[in-house]
Design an enzyme around this catalytic site. Structure first.
Site, PDB file in Angstrom:
ATOM      1  N   ASP A 175       0.750  -1.258   0.065  1.00 45.34           N
ATOM      2  CA  ASP A 175       0.180  -0.122  -0.011  1.00 45.34           C
ATOM      3  C   ASP A 175       0.866   1.117  -0.137  1.00 45.34           C
ATOM      4  O   ASP A 175       0.709   2.196  -0.700  1.00 45.34           O
ATOM      5  CB  ASP A 175      -0.915  -0.082   1.339  1.00 45.34           C
ATOM      6  N   ARG A 182       0.919   5.027  17.176  1.00 39.20           N
ATOM      7  CA  ARG A 182       0.177   5.916  16.278  1.00 39.20           C
ATOM      8  C   ARG A 182       0.784   7.321  16.490  1.00 39.20           C
ATOM      9  O   ARG A 182       0.734   8.106  15.736  1.00 39.20           O
ATOM     10  CB  ARG A 182      -1.072   5.551  15.856  1.00 39.20           C
ATOM     11  N   ASP A 211      -6.684   3.315  13.238  1.00 38.32           N
ATOM     12  CA  ASP A 211      -5.273   4.192  13.188  1.00 38.32           C
ATOM     13  C   ASP A 211      -5.441   5.392  12.564  1.00 38.32           C
ATOM     14  O   ASP A 211      -4.743   6.378  12.834  1.00 38.32           O
ATOM     15  CB  ASP A 211      -4.273   3.193  12.456  1.00 38.32           C
ATOM     16  N   SER A 244      -3.013  -9.388   7.553  1.00 39.58           N
ATOM     17  CA  SER A 244      -2.344  -8.114   7.661  1.00 39.58           C
ATOM     18  C   SER A 244      -1.805  -7.818   8.869  1.00 39.58           C
ATOM     19  O   SER A 244      -2.503  -8.011  10.045  1.00 39.58           O
ATOM     20  CB  SER A 244      -3.628  -7.013   7.596  1.00 39.58           C
TER      21      SER A 244
END
Ligand code: ARG
Length: 414
Positions: free
Chosen positions: A27, A108, A137, A186
């Protein structure tokens, strides 16, 4: 004001720097090229090291330059992550919904902080990141970023570009972007834990497949003999493992290995995301589980029962604030002030037994413990005044007795 933060106009970004939080996966590699092509902007990529296993940061940097970035930053934030994010979480016994040690959530605000710092340094007009529009996130990164600098815009290419999976792969293919082998899951990981999503895990009735786990041994195959570990805390912070002083990063790394070997730290959690979804999340947190168990036990031993009760509420709120992306909300400072005050006396050593997927506290020692052998013992030498209990019980139960008796009388009369 809100709209202005997102979806900047193409003409506003032309030839301007944009900072992309770059992990090196499909990505963010694709967006690295897509940003340049779509906005004609200059991409500056940034990768933050917080203990992802097996990540080759040099290779990532080379790949970023190959895909046309103007500049790349690799930031080693491992110690900062441990000291400013994980230690506070340990002091707060932080488990979201009583289960999730928050490793992804804690990272984050740190990533967002670096994105903004670099954006300011490079006069960038926007930052970009690889979050989808469905997760937590994005909430955490965006709130932190626009709180730190409301002028810098945010681009979420996954939400903007409208690619389906196959179209993204096709785009990557036609732009010379290396496509990693398709992984079933993932993964998001750092020194404090590993999050596993997608594939079979999306069916919450199914037991997680064996191949989802990497940090923990299947408890059935874990050693047949238990292993003991000793953790020493100073002001609520772990400073020694088995009597040996080490820095936080090293301690967590070693403990991950030891506890992981015994199958400790597998967490299967049906979780409430901030955006409203319930989702099935799988985690591996060998060190985090052991550290929080040990810390909580010691803290309970040195605090009064009133402090323990109240701190449970504070801890729950702390975990929620962190999960929900409100890291920079002043309530966090307020909660941390209380948590730090309590933790001044969390000094001592906890012994745990690791065995076949379990970590149990089997002993604790501290000069601060509110335990007094002479008071607690059932042996004759006890100094506890048992006769005093009669009067205490009389008053302690007074209202219970009264209300029960009064109810009985009144019921009989009516
Ligand atoms: N459910 C966890 C959280 O919201 C884990 C998220 C993992 N992130 C990811 N991009 N896979 O904190």
């Amino acid at each position: 004001m809100f709209r202005a933060t997102y979806s900047p106009k193409i003409e506003d970004l032309k030839n301007k720097p944009v900072v992309l939080l770059y992990s090196g996966g499909l990505d963010t590699s694709t967006m690295l090229v897509w940003l340049q092509e779509n906005y004609k902007c200059e991409v500056i990529s940034c990768t933050v090291s917080i203990g992802q296993k097996g990540k080759d940061f040099k290779q990532l940097e080379e790949k970023a330059y190959r895909l046309g970035v103007k500049k790349h930053y690799t930031i080693d934030a491992r110690e900062e992550f441990v000291e400013n994010y994980l230690f506070p979480a340990i002091k707060a016994n932080a488990l979201y919904e009583g289960a999730y040690p928050l490793h992804s959530a804690l990272s984050r605000p740190l990533l967002a902080k670096y994105a903004i710092e670099i954006a300011e340094k490079e006069n960038a007009v926007a930052i970009a990141h690889g979050c989808t529009g469905k997760g937590n996130d994005q909430v955490r990164i965006n709130i932190t970023a626009f709180t730190l600098n409301p002028k810098i815009k945010i681009i979420q290419p996954v939400v903007e570009w409208g690619f389906l999976r196959d179209q993204e792969i096709e785009y990557a293919h036609s732009h010379g972007i290396p496509i990693p082998e398709k992984s079933v899951y993932s993964i998001d990981e750092n020194i404090f834990g590993r999050s596993i999503e997608c594939g079979e895990l999306e069916f919450p009735d199914k037991e997680p497949p064996a191949d989802a786990f990497e940090w923990t041994t299947d408890p059935r195959e874990a050693p047949n003999d238990p292993e003991y570990v000793e953790l020493t805390f100073k002001r609520g912070i772990p400073i020694k493992l088995n009597g040996e002083s080490m820095n936080g990063y090293e301690l967590i790394q070693k403990l991950n290995e030891i506890a992981g070997k015994h199958g400790v730290g597998r967490i299967d959690h049906l979780e409430d995301r901030i955006v409203g979804l319930k989702s099935r999340e799988l985690y591996e947190n060998p060190a985090a589980v052991v550290l929080i168990k040990a810390h909580k036990d010691l803290e309970k031993g040195v605090c009064t029962s009133q402090e323990v009760d109240f701190k449970n509420m504070v801890d729950q709120r702390w975990a929620y604030m962190c999960y929900a992306g409100l890291w920079l909300n002043p309530l966090m400072d307020d909660l941390n002030a209380f948590i730090n005050e309590v933790n001044k006396k969390v000094n001592g050593t906890v012994k745990l037994k690791l065995f076949k997927g379990n970590a149990e506290v089997v002993g604790r020692k501290s000069k601060w413990l509110l335990y007094d052998y002479k008071l607690a013992t059932y042996e004759g030498i006890s100094t506890f005044n048992e006769k005093a209990s009669y009067g205490f019980i009389e008053l302690w139960g007074l209202q219970t007795k009264m209300s029960y008796q009064i109810k009985k009388q009144n019921e009989n009369e009516d």
